[in-house]
Design an enzyme around this catalytic site. Structure first.
Site, PDB file in Angstrom:
ATOM      1  N   SER A  19       8.668   2.842   3.899  1.00 52.18           N
ATOM      2  CA  SER A  19       7.934   2.058   2.900  1.00 52.18           C
ATOM      3  C   SER A  19       6.530   1.736   3.428  1.00 52.18           C
ATOM      4  O   SER A  19       5.807   2.646   3.836  1.00 52.18           O
ATOM      5  CB  SER A  19       8.731   0.786   2.584  1.00 52.18           C
ATOM      6  OG  SER A  19       8.180   0.089   1.515  1.00 52.18           O
ATOM      7  N   ASP A  65      15.048   6.084  -5.558  1.00 52.94           N
ATOM      8  CA  ASP A  65      13.977   5.141  -5.216  1.00 52.94           C
ATOM      9  C   ASP A  65      12.934   5.182  -6.334  1.00 52.94           C
ATOM     10  O   ASP A  65      12.217   6.161  -6.480  1.00 52.94           O
ATOM     11  CB  ASP A  65      13.359   5.552  -3.880  1.00 52.94           C
ATOM     12  CG  ASP A  65      12.257   4.595  -3.418  1.00 52.94           C
ATOM     13  OD1 ASP A  65      11.887   3.674  -4.174  1.00 52.94           O
ATOM     14  OD2 ASP A  65      11.785   4.775  -2.280  1.00 52.94           O
ATOM     15  N   HIS A  67      15.116   2.122  -3.238  1.00 50.98           N
ATOM     16  CA  HIS A  67      14.152   2.050  -2.147  1.00 50.98           C
ATOM     17  C   HIS A  67      14.819   1.590  -0.851  1.00 50.98           C
ATOM     18  O   HIS A  67      14.463   2.031   0.241  1.00 50.98           O
ATOM     19  CB  HIS A  67      13.036   1.091  -2.542  1.00 50.98           C
ATOM     20  CG  HIS A  67      11.892   1.073  -1.593  1.00 50.98           C
ATOM     21  ND1 HIS A  67      11.160   2.205  -1.295  1.00 50.98           N
ATOM     22  CD2 HIS A  67      11.336   0.081  -0.866  1.00 50.98           C
ATOM     23  CE1 HIS A  67      10.202   1.890  -0.425  1.00 50.98           C
ATOM     24  NE2 HIS A  67      10.304   0.617  -0.149  1.00 50.98           N
TER      25      HIS A  67
END
Lengths: 390, 390
Positions: A159, A323, A356
């Protein structure tokens, strides 16, 4: 078969966080210069004699330098990526020396809104400047120098952490041999920014925010932070996963009130309460801004390949099918730019249900990809001497 | 070619909202009984002699009975579905008599938190009970009786309005010949409920909320309502549309502050401010709950086809490809259940860029579908006499 699969060991064990104050001023992107840097960090494994086996782990929004192991006084304080980093884990601490640092502007020991401003002797609070991914990478670079590391075997993150790995490859191209960029993106979309902005507005308009000087009023903008986290949490999960985990399950039937009725409501409130109990609002604001700002292609007319031209390292990119915060297409954009540059890049798109958050989960296929990548680094690049020290 | 395409007329023109107080008590799903019902409504076109050309329009979260035309004292006060309803529009008011009513629990003239509780002579505020889609349909049914309508030619709505059309088909199967269900779903998903819950928490934890009796404190929970609307707004748009409209455009360069920097931030703040300026927080809470509660299949072990067994009307369902709030799959679920029941159902999946909001937009393909459907009703079902009165 490697030793790790024969004798899996669960953890790096009890760890002790370290702190250092680096007194060389750091010029930030916003124009402010920090006179000194407090950095909280942890290390796992042993730096080999050639100093060639160091891996930097970069954290995302709400995490810290506490990546693996636990603190002796609190066995439940397990690091946030303990399933990835440790002896016998995909990033094997018997072979690699792993470093993680709390980013500046965060709230877990490094210079930031809750640390002391050396000029005033008071907490920085809202006076702490806005920081960028580039600033973080510069601070991490200073720590590397302090630790006597001239080159990372790899810089790795998921991320926002992946953005830091990408930034390293551009900003300090000689300083890393591999960048491992997981569930990330080369820049936020308008929708990503929009969600961040709603979260920020929840905090900024909380009457307990007091322009960021809530500390002076002996209070904290918990309500705003709680709403921000609840919202963020939805974007970390996949819709499918929420459906499977909660669906329309009720706790105790309909109440025709605003008490929690659906299980998903209780879950979100719990997550919001927990987060608001320990996280700092000024930090949340700053880290979401750093996310919004990151856009290395901006200075190159939006051409990501050109932005990545300086990169000399090899890349592993990983994305997850469910995601929707940073969907696979965002990773593919990076992969395409790297291919255009004739960079060496491996890419895995993992079919995982966890949205995610999948980058934090122990998915067998995902971990096998990471393990294979790091094993190849270890087998090909680390000296025999280095392996013996592990 | 119909007259409408030769002589398009822009609007039903100046309209006057009507009000009625119906004194027969209404038992709500929550167990409370409302002693009387104030209903604000509008009508456009003329009810034919056979009383066979009445169409009910049901509104969604933040809209009202003001569907078409404008108020004489404010030419900008154009109804929320003016592009759909009017002379020569897809729902042609020269042929149909269109009725729209503000749902109870809302804040635009019907009984709700901002109306007067006849028992106390004070505003209801938080004492107004939680209402359901079924309650709304019951109130709409009362209005139909009051207007001398024994059967709707159609009941039509988008989003939450589509849920009301679906509910009509189940609850008063003899009372409608067509249900037009647009961009809707037979129940919310866990993720839908989660977004609603974050919005509610933003309002409920606003210190100006005062347990819903903000009126007594001469204040309003504007900050919470603003955050709720900003969040909702993201879910009404498609990511692609936000990207195209705003992308990463800046207003005046980076400021390294929490002032609005990206255009998408300004846009969302503007939308939030505007909404918080006129909408009622208690209403927002109640309408999101009505959304969460709607689940006609619940009493049938989750079997939607069985829930729809009573329905006798024909159906038109429309969904939009980029709607991620109620994606096409949610409409297809309804279509499949209706087909299983051998109901007559038409379904259009419109390739439109505007996300959930597409149901409010003047998309040519979408409007052609609606126009054709209503033309068929008019041509086949309405008497010659009815057409002459138009």
């Amino acid at each position: 078969m490697s030793a790790s699969t024969i004798h899996p060991t669960p953890s790096v064990g009890a760890v002790v966080p370290q702190r250092v104050t680096l007194t060389r001023p750091l010029a930030l992107a916003c124009g402010v210069s920090l006179e000194s840097l407090d950095l909280a960090f942890e290390t796992y494994g042993t730096l080999n004699a050639a100093r060639s086996n160091a891996v930097l782990i970069c954290h995302a929004l709400n995490a810290s330098h506490h990546v693996a192991g636990f603190y002796a006084d609190d066995p439940k304080s397990v690091g946030w990526w303990d399933n990835m980093v440790g002896p016998g884990k995909p990033l094997d601490t018997r072979r690699f020396f792993v470093v993680s640092v709390n980013n500046i502007g965060s709230c877990f020991g490094s210079s930031g809104p809750v640390s002391i401003n050396p000029k005033t002797g008071q907490k920085w609070g809202a006076d702490f400047p806005l920081v960028t991914v580039e600033d973080w990478v510069d601070a991490q670079h200073r720590l590397a120098e302090h630790l006597g590391i001239q080159q990372w075997a790899a810089v790795m993150g998921g991320s926002l952490g992946g953005m830091q790995a990408l930034c390293w490859a551009i900003r300090y191209p000689d300083f890393l041999r591999h960048a491992v960029v997981i569930a990330s993106a080369a820049k936020l979309s308008a929708e990503n920014i929009a969600f961040n902005e709603v979260a920020r507005q929840a905090i900024l308009t909380d009457p307990e925010f007091h322009d960021g000087f809530y500390d002076r009023h002996n209070t904290r903008p918990k309500s705003g932070l709680r709403v921000a986290r609840m919202l963020g949490h939805i974007t970390y999960l996949s819709g499918e996963q929420m459906e499977e985990k909660f669906g329309r399950q009720l706790r105790e039937g309909l109440k025709f009130s605003f008490a929690p009725e659906f299980q998903v409501e209780s879950y979100l409130r719990y997550q919001g309460d927990k987060f608001a109990g320990y996280f700092d609002a000024n930090t949340y604001l700053r880290i979401t801004k750093a996310l919004d700002y990151f856009d290395p292609a901006l200075a190159h007319d939006g051409n990501l390949a050109r932005a990545l031209t300086p990169a000399q390292c090899r890349f592993l990119l990983v994305s997850f099918t469910t995601d929707w915060r940073f969907p696979p297409e965002r990773s593919r954009e990076i992969v395409r730019a790297l291919i255009e540059n004739k960079s060496e890049v491996s890419y895995a798109e993992i079919d995982a249900p966890n949205g995610h958050d999948a980058f934090l989960m122990e998915d067998p296929e995902y971990h096998a990809v990471a393990r294979a990548y790091f094993n190849r680094i270890a087998d090909n690049e680390l000296s025999d001497a280095a392996l013996e020290t592990a």
